[in-house]
Design a protein around this motif. Structure first.
Motif, PDB file in Angstrom:
ATOM      1  N   PHE A 147      -0.776  -4.407   5.382  1.00  0.00           N
ATOM      2  CA  PHE A 147      -0.215  -3.090   5.667  1.00  0.00           C
ATOM      3  C   PHE A 147       0.921  -3.188   6.695  1.00  0.00           C
ATOM      4  CE2 PHE A 147      -4.173  -0.286   4.469  1.00  0.00           C
ATOM      5  CZ  PHE A 147      -3.878  -0.469   3.125  1.00  0.00           C
ATOM      6  N   ASP A 148       0.976  -4.291   7.425  1.00  0.00           N
ATOM      7  CA  ASP A 148       2.030  -4.467   8.435  1.00  0.00           C
ATOM      8  C   ASP A 148       3.268  -5.168   7.881  1.00  0.00           C
ATOM      9  OD1 ASP A 148       0.957  -3.271  10.655  1.00  0.00           O
ATOM     10  OD2 ASP A 148      -0.278  -5.032  11.136  1.00  0.00           O
ATOM     11  N   PHE A 179      12.070 -10.244  -4.037  1.00  0.00           N
ATOM     12  CA  PHE A 179      12.137  -9.685  -2.684  1.00  0.00           C
ATOM     13  C   PHE A 179      11.566  -8.280  -2.770  1.00  0.00           C
ATOM     14  CE2 PHE A 179      15.953 -12.511  -2.279  1.00  0.00           C
ATOM     15  CZ  PHE A 179      15.544 -13.220  -1.159  1.00  0.00           C
ATOM     16  N   THR A 180      10.836  -7.872  -1.770  1.00  0.00           N
ATOM     17  CA  THR A 180      10.369  -6.489  -1.732  1.00  0.00           C
ATOM     18  C   THR A 180      10.345  -5.951  -0.317  1.00  0.00           C
ATOM     19  OG1 THR A 180       8.572  -4.983  -2.333  1.00  0.00           O
ATOM     20  CG2 THR A 180       7.893  -7.161  -1.583  1.00  0.00           C
ATOM     21  N   MET A 181      10.662  -4.649  -0.189  1.00  0.00           N
ATOM     22  CA  MET A 181      10.384  -3.985   1.082  1.00  0.00           C
ATOM     23  C   MET A 181       8.892  -4.128   1.325  1.00  0.00           C
ATOM     24  SD  MET A 181      11.789  -0.133   1.345  1.00  0.00           S
ATOM     25  CE  MET A 181      13.440   0.285   0.904  1.00  0.00           C
ATOM     26  N   GLY A 182       8.493  -4.188   2.576  1.00  0.00           N
ATOM     27  CA  GLY A 182       7.068  -4.264   2.883  1.00  0.00           C
ATOM     28  C   GLY A 182       6.457  -2.877   2.999  1.00  0.00           C
ATOM     29  N   LEU A 183       5.151  -2.850   3.141  1.00  0.00           N
ATOM     30  CA  LEU A 183       4.447  -1.562   3.214  1.00  0.00           C
ATOM     31  C   LEU A 183       4.826  -0.788   4.480  1.00  0.00           C
ATOM     32  CD1 LEU A 183       1.100  -2.889   1.781  1.00  0.00           C
ATOM     33  CD2 LEU A 183       2.718  -1.336   0.649  1.00  0.00           C
ATOM     34  N   PRO A 218      -2.675  -1.629  -2.549  1.00  0.00           N
ATOM     35  CA  PRO A 218      -1.548  -1.353  -1.647  1.00  0.00           C
ATOM     36  C   PRO A 218      -1.175   0.127  -1.576  1.00  0.00           C
ATOM     37  CG  PRO A 218      -1.127  -3.314  -2.951  1.00  0.00           C
ATOM     38  CD  PRO A 218      -2.408  -2.744  -3.474  1.00  0.00           C
ATOM     39  N   ALA A 219      -1.218   0.834  -2.721  1.00  0.00           N
ATOM     40  CA  ALA A 219      -0.804   2.247  -2.717  1.00  0.00           C
ATOM     41  C   ALA A 219      -1.704   3.109  -1.836  1.00  0.00           C
ATOM     42  CB  ALA A 219      -0.805   2.800  -4.148  1.00  0.00           C
TER      43      ALA A 219
END
Ligand code: GLP
Length: 245
Positions: A147-148, A179-183, A218-219
């Motif tokens: 989550f961080d 690549f992904t933005m994080g939570l 994750p959601a």
């Protein structure tokens, strides 16, 4: 979390459009967090139609996209950069230099993540549009992601590779990394609009709304956001208990 259940895909897209248009009307310099995938296409069509018919302008709007496949150039038709131009940016008056996405061809992955995190720290979305992976992922944050997390490089799961292979000529062609933005980046948006349609999203919607808040889904982190709206059709809502609808 606000939950809006509508009849079908068209109604979902129309509702989402209302929310996005309100943000852009209120602030012509808004930062829009954009998503790819089939889910937001109806929303993007509505934005394009409204731009043509009513002149809603995006000339001072900035966009930041969630994710990008690693190893695909922005001219590659399977890249998310190309997707955004073809399905939205080429049809509205946004300046391409105000549109941002991770560079799938970056040679130094960590430097690219650092660059994107710095950009997001300065330009956090006024509204973030999200689709849902069938396994409960958002952007490319697969089950088990912290989550961080902030922008990072990921190995895609087999189920995501399979889901996304419908847009490639074979499963072998789907890039294995992204690549992904994080939570944590996603949660920093002022407002979040999650879209889901179809029975194959029902389990993910149930996990988002009813299950435990856990890194395995994750959601589920979105339930901790103070301004998150889920708009889903009846098929995607089919596993939700009646009292939640
Ligand atoms: C991909 C994207 C996600 C998207 C998901 C769902 O994995 N990285 O951002 O939400 O697919 O895609 P679709 O809308 O096509 O079902």
């Amino acid at each position: 979390m606000n939950i809006v259940v509508v009849k079908d895909y068209n109604e979902m897209s129309a509702k989402a459009f209302e929310l996005i248009k309100a943000v852009v009307t209120e602030n012509p310099k808004a930062v829009l967090g954009c998503a790819t995938g089939s889910t937001p296409l109806g929303l993007y069509d509505a934005m394009i139609r409204d731009h043509r018919e009513n002149g809603t302008s995006y000339k001072d709007v900035m966009t930041v996209n969630l994710d990008e496949y690693m190893g695909l150039d922005k001219e590659n038709e399977q890249s998310y950069a190309y997707f955004m131009r073809k399905n939205l940016f080429d049809h509205i008056d946004i300046k391409l230099e105000n549109t941002h996405i991770e560079n799938g061809m970056a040679s130094d992955a960590q430097a690219e993540c650092d660059r994107y995190n710095a950009l997001l720290a300065e330009h956090s979305p006024d509204v973030q549009i999200l689709g849902l992976g069938s396994n409960g992922h958002i952007a490319f944050n697969e089950p088990g992601t912290s989550f961080d997390s902030v922008t990072h490089a990921v190995d895609l799961t087999e189920s995501t590779i399979k889901d996304n292979s419908r847009l490639f000529s074979s499963e072998d062609e789907v890039p294995r990394r992204a690549f992904t933005m994080g939570l944590k980046n996603i949660m920093a948006a002022k407002k979040i609009v999650v879209l889901a349609n179809g029975g194959n999203k029902a389990k993910a919607v149930h996990g988002l709304v009813c299950g435990a808040i856990t890194e395995d889904v994750p959601a589920s982190i979105l339930r901790m956001h103070s301004d998150c709206t889920l708009i889903c059709d009846e098929a995607a809502a089919s596993l939700l208990p009646k009292e939640r609808i």
